[in-house]
Write a protein that holds these residues in place. Structure first.
Motif, PDB file in Angstrom:
ATOM      1  N   ARG A 152      99.946 109.228  32.001  1.00  0.00           N
ATOM      2  CA  ARG A 152      98.568 109.188  32.483  1.00  0.00           C
ATOM      3  C   ARG A 152      98.040 110.596  32.761  1.00  0.00           C
ATOM      4  NH1 ARG A 152      97.367 106.585  38.056  1.00  0.00           N
ATOM      5  NH2 ARG A 152      99.524 105.936  37.696  1.00  0.00           N
ATOM      6  N   ALA A 153      98.889 111.450  33.350  1.00  0.00           N
ATOM      7  CA  ALA A 153      98.475 112.824  33.644  1.00  0.00           C
ATOM      8  C   ALA A 153      98.246 113.628  32.360  1.00  0.00           C
ATOM      9  CB  ALA A 153      99.532 113.507  34.508  1.00  0.00           C
ATOM     10  N   VAL A 154      99.106 113.413  31.372  1.00  0.00           N
ATOM     11  CA  VAL A 154      98.949 114.098  30.088  1.00  0.00           C
ATOM     12  C   VAL A 154      97.642 113.689  29.427  1.00  0.00           C
ATOM     13  CG1 VAL A 154      99.869 114.247  27.741  1.00  0.00           C
ATOM     14  CG2 VAL A 154     101.408 114.475  29.693  1.00  0.00           C
ATOM     15  N   GLN A 155      97.319 112.390  29.507  1.00  0.00           N
ATOM     16  CA  GLN A 155      96.057 111.907  28.941  1.00  0.00           C
ATOM     17  C   GLN A 155      94.859 112.490  29.680  1.00  0.00           C
ATOM     18  OE1 GLN A 155      96.597 107.684  29.205  1.00  0.00           O
ATOM     19  NE2 GLN A 155      97.958 107.576  27.415  1.00  0.00           N
ATOM     20  N   ASP A 156      95.003 112.647  31.003  1.00  0.00           N
ATOM     21  CA  ASP A 156      93.926 113.271  31.790  1.00  0.00           C
ATOM     22  C   ASP A 156      93.651 114.695  31.318  1.00  0.00           C
ATOM     23  OD1 ASP A 156      93.757 110.965  33.261  1.00  0.00           O
ATOM     24  OD2 ASP A 156      94.782 111.762  35.043  1.00  0.00           O
ATOM     25  N   GLU A 157      94.714 115.367  30.845  1.00  0.00           N
ATOM     26  CA  GLU A 157      94.561 116.738  30.355  1.00  0.00           C
ATOM     27  C   GLU A 157      93.994 116.772  28.939  1.00  0.00           C
ATOM     28  OE1 GLU A 157      95.301 119.725  32.130  1.00  0.00           O
ATOM     29  OE2 GLU A 157      95.195 118.190  33.710  1.00  0.00           O
ATOM     30  N   GLY A 158      93.828 115.599  28.334  1.00  0.00           N
ATOM     31  CA  GLY A 158      93.233 115.528  27.012  1.00  0.00           C
ATOM     32  C   GLY A 158      94.212 115.631  25.861  1.00  0.00           C
ATOM     33  N   TYR A 159      95.514 115.455  26.140  1.00  0.00           N
ATOM     34  CA  TYR A 159      96.523 115.570  25.082  1.00  0.00           C
ATOM     35  C   TYR A 159      96.957 114.182  24.609  1.00  0.00           C
ATOM     36  CZ  TYR A 159      96.878 120.234  27.148  1.00  0.00           C
ATOM     37  OH  TYR A 159      96.592 121.481  27.649  1.00  0.00           O
ATOM     38  N   THR A 160      97.071 114.025  23.301  1.00  0.00           N
ATOM     39  CA  THR A 160      97.557 112.762  22.737  1.00  0.00           C
ATOM     40  C   THR A 160      98.803 112.976  21.878  1.00  0.00           C
ATOM     41  OG1 THR A 160      96.033 113.028  20.873  1.00  0.00           O
ATOM     42  CG2 THR A 160      95.266 111.687  22.732  1.00  0.00           C
ATOM     43  N   ASN A 161      98.868 114.125  21.199  1.00  0.00           N
ATOM     44  CA  ASN A 161     100.005 114.419  20.326  1.00  0.00           C
ATOM     45  C   ASN A 161     100.763 115.642  20.829  1.00  0.00           C
ATOM     46  OD1 ASN A 161      97.519 113.529  18.339  1.00  0.00           O
ATOM     47  ND2 ASN A 161      99.443 112.499  17.867  1.00  0.00           N
ATOM     48  N   PRO A 162     102.079 115.551  20.943  1.00  0.00           N
ATOM     49  CA  PRO A 162     102.845 116.722  21.360  1.00  0.00           C
ATOM     50  C   PRO A 162     102.838 117.801  20.290  1.00  0.00           C
ATOM     51  CG  PRO A 162     104.321 114.945  20.718  1.00  0.00           C
ATOM     52  CD  PRO A 162     102.938 114.383  20.696  1.00  0.00           C
ATOM     53  N   MET A 197     103.332 112.101  15.721  1.00  0.00           N
ATOM     54  CA  MET A 197     103.962 111.494  16.893  1.00  0.00           C
ATOM     55  C   MET A 197     103.009 111.507  18.083  1.00  0.00           C
ATOM     56  SD  MET A 197     107.416 112.663  18.970  1.00  0.00           S
ATOM     57  CE  MET A 197     108.608 111.843  17.936  1.00  0.00           C
ATOM     58  N   LYS A 198     103.075 110.439  18.900  1.00  0.00           N
ATOM     59  CA  LYS A 198     102.298 110.353  20.131  1.00  0.00           C
ATOM     60  C   LYS A 198     103.217 110.612  21.328  1.00  0.00           C
ATOM     61  CE  LYS A 198      98.505 108.764  18.089  1.00  0.00           C
ATOM     62  NZ  LYS A 198      97.223 109.492  18.084  1.00  0.00           N
ATOM     63  N   PHE A 199     102.613 111.005  22.452  1.00  0.00           N
ATOM     64  CA  PHE A 199     103.415 111.228  23.661  1.00  0.00           C
ATOM     65  C   PHE A 199     104.122 109.945  24.096  1.00  0.00           C
ATOM     66  CE2 PHE A 199     101.079 115.228  24.374  1.00  0.00           C
ATOM     67  CZ  PHE A 199     102.122 116.039  24.813  1.00  0.00           C
ATOM     68  N   GLU A 200     103.517 108.792  23.794  1.00  0.00           N
ATOM     69  CA  GLU A 200     104.134 107.517  24.176  1.00  0.00           C
ATOM     70  C   GLU A 200     105.505 107.335  23.534  1.00  0.00           C
ATOM     71  OE1 GLU A 200     101.105 107.956  23.240  1.00  0.00           O
ATOM     72  OE2 GLU A 200      99.700 106.989  24.626  1.00  0.00           O
ATOM     73  N   GLU A 201     105.710 107.965  22.383  1.00  0.00           N
ATOM     74  CA  GLU A 201     106.973 107.810  21.662  1.00  0.00           C
ATOM     75  C   GLU A 201     108.103 108.665  22.249  1.00  0.00           C
ATOM     76  OE1 GLU A 201     106.515 107.838  17.294  1.00  0.00           O
ATOM     77  OE2 GLU A 201     104.361 108.037  17.687  1.00  0.00           O
ATOM     78  N   LEU A 202     107.796 109.509  23.225  1.00  0.00           N
ATOM     79  CA  LEU A 202     108.812 110.386  23.825  1.00  0.00           C
ATOM     80  C   LEU A 202     109.504 109.734  25.019  1.00  0.00           C
ATOM     81  CD1 LEU A 202     106.928 113.816  23.691  1.00  0.00           C
ATOM     82  CD2 LEU A 202     108.820 113.046  22.245  1.00  0.00           C
ATOM     83  N   GLN A 203     109.210 108.456  25.258  1.00  0.00           N
ATOM     84  CA  GLN A 203     109.854 107.714  26.354  1.00  0.00           C
ATOM     85  C   GLN A 203     109.539 108.324  27.723  1.00  0.00           C
ATOM     86  OE1 GLN A 203     111.415 104.850  25.394  1.00  0.00           O
ATOM     87  NE2 GLN A 203     110.804 105.501  23.328  1.00  0.00           N
ATOM     88  N   LEU A 204     108.291 108.692  27.910  1.00  0.00           N
ATOM     89  CA  LEU A 204     107.883 109.263  29.192  1.00  0.00           C
ATOM     90  C   LEU A 204     107.442 108.156  30.147  1.00  0.00           C
ATOM     91  CD1 LEU A 204     105.753 112.311  27.953  1.00  0.00           C
ATOM     92  CD2 LEU A 204     108.201 112.226  28.487  1.00  0.00           C
ATOM     93  N   ILE A 205     107.613 108.402  31.438  1.00  0.00           N
ATOM     94  CA  ILE A 205     107.205 107.407  32.430  1.00  0.00           C
ATOM     95  C   ILE A 205     105.679 107.373  32.519  1.00  0.00           C
ATOM     96  CG2 ILE A 205     109.351 107.554  33.740  1.00  0.00           C
ATOM     97  CD1 ILE A 205     107.974 109.428  35.684  1.00  0.00           C
ATOM     98  N   GLU A 206     105.165 106.242  33.005  1.00  0.00           N
ATOM     99  CA  GLU A 206     103.721 106.009  32.988  1.00  0.00           C
ATOM    100  C   GLU A 206     102.920 107.049  33.776  1.00  0.00           C
ATOM    101  OE1 GLU A 206      99.875 104.780  34.214  1.00  0.00           O
ATOM    102  OE2 GLU A 206     101.606 104.906  35.586  1.00  0.00           O
ATOM    103  N   PRO A 207     103.341 107.501  34.966  1.00  0.00           N
ATOM    104  CA  PRO A 207     102.529 108.497  35.693  1.00  0.00           C
ATOM    105  C   PRO A 207     102.370 109.805  34.927  1.00  0.00           C
ATOM    106  CG  PRO A 207     104.127 107.468  37.157  1.00  0.00           C
ATOM    107  CD  PRO A 207     104.482 107.042  35.773  1.00  0.00           C
ATOM    108  N   ILE A 208     103.411 110.233  34.201  1.00  0.00           N
ATOM    109  CA  ILE A 208     103.316 111.461  33.421  1.00  0.00           C
ATOM    110  C   ILE A 208     102.411 111.249  32.212  1.00  0.00           C
ATOM    111  CG2 ILE A 208     104.608 113.093  31.990  1.00  0.00           C
ATOM    112  CD1 ILE A 208     106.923 112.861  33.916  1.00  0.00           C
ATOM    113  N   ALA A 261      99.520 119.663  37.386  1.00  0.00           N
ATOM    114  CA  ALA A 261      98.685 118.810  36.541  1.00  0.00           C
ATOM    115  C   ALA A 261      99.497 117.665  35.950  1.00  0.00           C
ATOM    116  CB  ALA A 261      98.051 119.644  35.426  1.00  0.00           C
ATOM    117  N   TYR A 262     100.654 117.982  35.344  1.00  0.00           N
ATOM    118  CA  TYR A 262     101.485 116.938  34.721  1.00  0.00           C
ATOM    119  C   TYR A 262     102.130 116.031  35.770  1.00  0.00           C
ATOM    120  CZ  TYR A 262     101.059 120.162  30.775  1.00  0.00           C
ATOM    121  OH  TYR A 262     100.563 120.989  29.804  1.00  0.00           O
ATOM    122  N   GLY A 263     102.303 116.556  36.988  1.00  0.00           N
ATOM    123  CA  GLY A 263     102.906 115.755  38.055  1.00  0.00           C
ATOM    124  C   GLY A 263     101.886 115.236  39.053  1.00  0.00           C
TER     125      GLY A 263
END
Length: 429
Positions: free
Chosen positions: A14-24, A1-12, A97-99
């Motif tokens: 983007r922040a998660v990707q900045d932290e280097g995470y792709t999979n929860p 699963m990717k973070f995109e599949e968790l129905q997260l808003i775009e700013p979050i 970081a996430y916010g």
């Protein structure tokens, strides 16, 4: 699963990707959807599994969805309770970081430092508060904190809070937040005391269990060295000659033991610092920063830091002293092998600690591999006798003995200053 599949808003996202995470992580994958839906969550997961993001991301998304009215003072809408200062600081950093791309304010409060900067930040208005229970109740009592607008309450490391005696402080906080709220409850272990608390404060929770405490992280390589207590220092210095031990977190049983290990390491040419409850908050944070930045190679800690230190790519954990609570072993070695990375946990065991070792191996369900080829093998195979406690005796100084022995001709003792005391006479009528 990717973070995109968790129905997260775009700013979050983007922040998660900045932290280097792709999979929860598994705990994030299971806890984020029900938390986003407003459900109470009961999560059982050990350290290093990504619990912070599992509750921080839903809170950030929930608070962003509810726009703050223009000109309205910010109020505390999310409260996160956690047992230690270090963990509180790390949770606050994670929220920031996430916010990063959100217009939300997060603050952290804890004891052991001046309250004035914390109070100033509270007065400016915040949305999210991360707190240790003692300082939180203190500032509530002084009128600086109002929790009547809290929409989400998080209890993180709940079992540790109970172990540290915070249960009454936690109970006080619970009475001050609205009964109509979302509660996210995370604990590494679920003893009866925790379950009773869960039953009181959670409403129809979604239960999430990931990597139970009895099964240590698979990627962590474990090793056991049998060694006499008097040779532990020599063995530690011997192991640290290996350059593969890039960053080493050493656990001792006592605060004085941690300081003693640091002194011995410095004598052996290894730069190290200690972190424990007797250190000021600034000293602890400076030591932690020096370790994270690579200025020192070894950090020596007591169990107050077992759940409060989050260091990326920590190569080794060394149990200089085995803990007498088997669950603590799991929390300690969980400092390495984080975020899917490997790591090594080394344990020293003298004869007196064999009972603790047996309890640890029973908990984790396997024997820890023994390293026999080392220069300091165990040679003492008897229990160290406990020395009887000697009563404290008052030892008189030589001067005091002389003074007490001296008498005047009329039997009146000489005063310490050397002046003779005047005898008391009764006036005859």
């Amino acid at each position: 699963m990717k973070f995109e599949e968790l129905q997260l808003i775009e700013p979050i996202l983007r922040a998660v990707q900045d932290e280097g995470y792709t999979n929860p992580s598994p705990i994030q994958e299971q806890a984020i959807p029900p938390a986003l839906a407003g459900r109470d969550v009961l999560g059982c997961a050990q350290t290093g599994t990504g619990k912070t993001a599992a509750f921080a991301i839903p809170i950030l998304q929930h608070l962003t969805a509810q726009k703050l009215e223009s000109g309205r003072q910010r109020v505390i809408r999310a409260l996160i309770l956690t047992p230690t200062r270090e963990l509180a600081l790390q949770i606050c950093d994670s929220f920031k970081a996430y916010g990063h791309y959100l217009r939300l304010r997060t603050a952290v409060i804890f004891g052991g430092v001046s309250q004035n900067p914390q109070v100033d930040e509270l007065k400016r208005g915040i949305d999210i508060l991360v707190a240790t229970p003692g300082r939180l109740n203190d500032l509530i009592g002084q009128g600086y904190i109002d929790l009547q607008n809290v929409e989400t309450l998080v209890l993180d490391e709940a079992d540790r809070m109970l172990d540290m005696g915070f249960i009454h402080d936690v109970e006080k906080v619970i009475t001050r937040v609205p009964s109509e709220r979302q509660t996210l409850f995370f604990s590494a272990t679920m003893p009866d005391s925790i379950m009773r608390l869960c039953n009181r404060i959670l409403t129809d929770p979604v239960k999430v269990a990931v990597t139970p405490v009895s099964s240590t992280v698979d990627l962590i390589e474990q090793a056991l060295y049998y060694v006499d207590k008097t040779n532990k220092r020599k063995l530690l210095l011997y192991l640290l000659k290996n350059p593969a031990l890039v960053s080493v977190l050493v656990f001792t049983f006592t605060k004085h033991g941690a300081d003693r290990v640091v002194r011995e390491l410095e004598k052996g040419g290894v730069h190290a610092q200690a972190i424990h409850g007797n250190k000021s908050q600034n000293a602890r944070q400076n030591a932690l920063n020096a370790f994270k930045n690579g200025d020192i190679r070894v950090l020596v800690a007591t169990d107050i830091a077992a759940r409060g230190i989050d260091i990326d790519e920590l190569s080794h954990v060394i149990n200089y002293d085995l803990p007498n609570i088997p669950e603590t072993y799991v929390h300690r070695i969980g400092r390495t092998g984080r975020a899917g990375l490997g790591g090594t946990a080394i344990s020293f065991c003298c004869f007196d600690e064999k009972e603790s070792l047996a309890e640890i191996e029973k908990l984790i369900g396997k024997k820890i591999p023994v390293v026999e080829d080392h220069p300091f093998p165990m040679e003492i195979f008897v229990q160290t006798p406990k020395q009887p406690r000697q009563p404290r005796q008052r030892i008189a100084s030589e001067r005091g003995k002389q003074l007490s022995a001296r008498k005047t001709a009329d039997g009146v003792p000489t005063k310490p200053g050397g002046n003779r005391s005047k005898p008391k006479y009764s006036r005859k009528g």
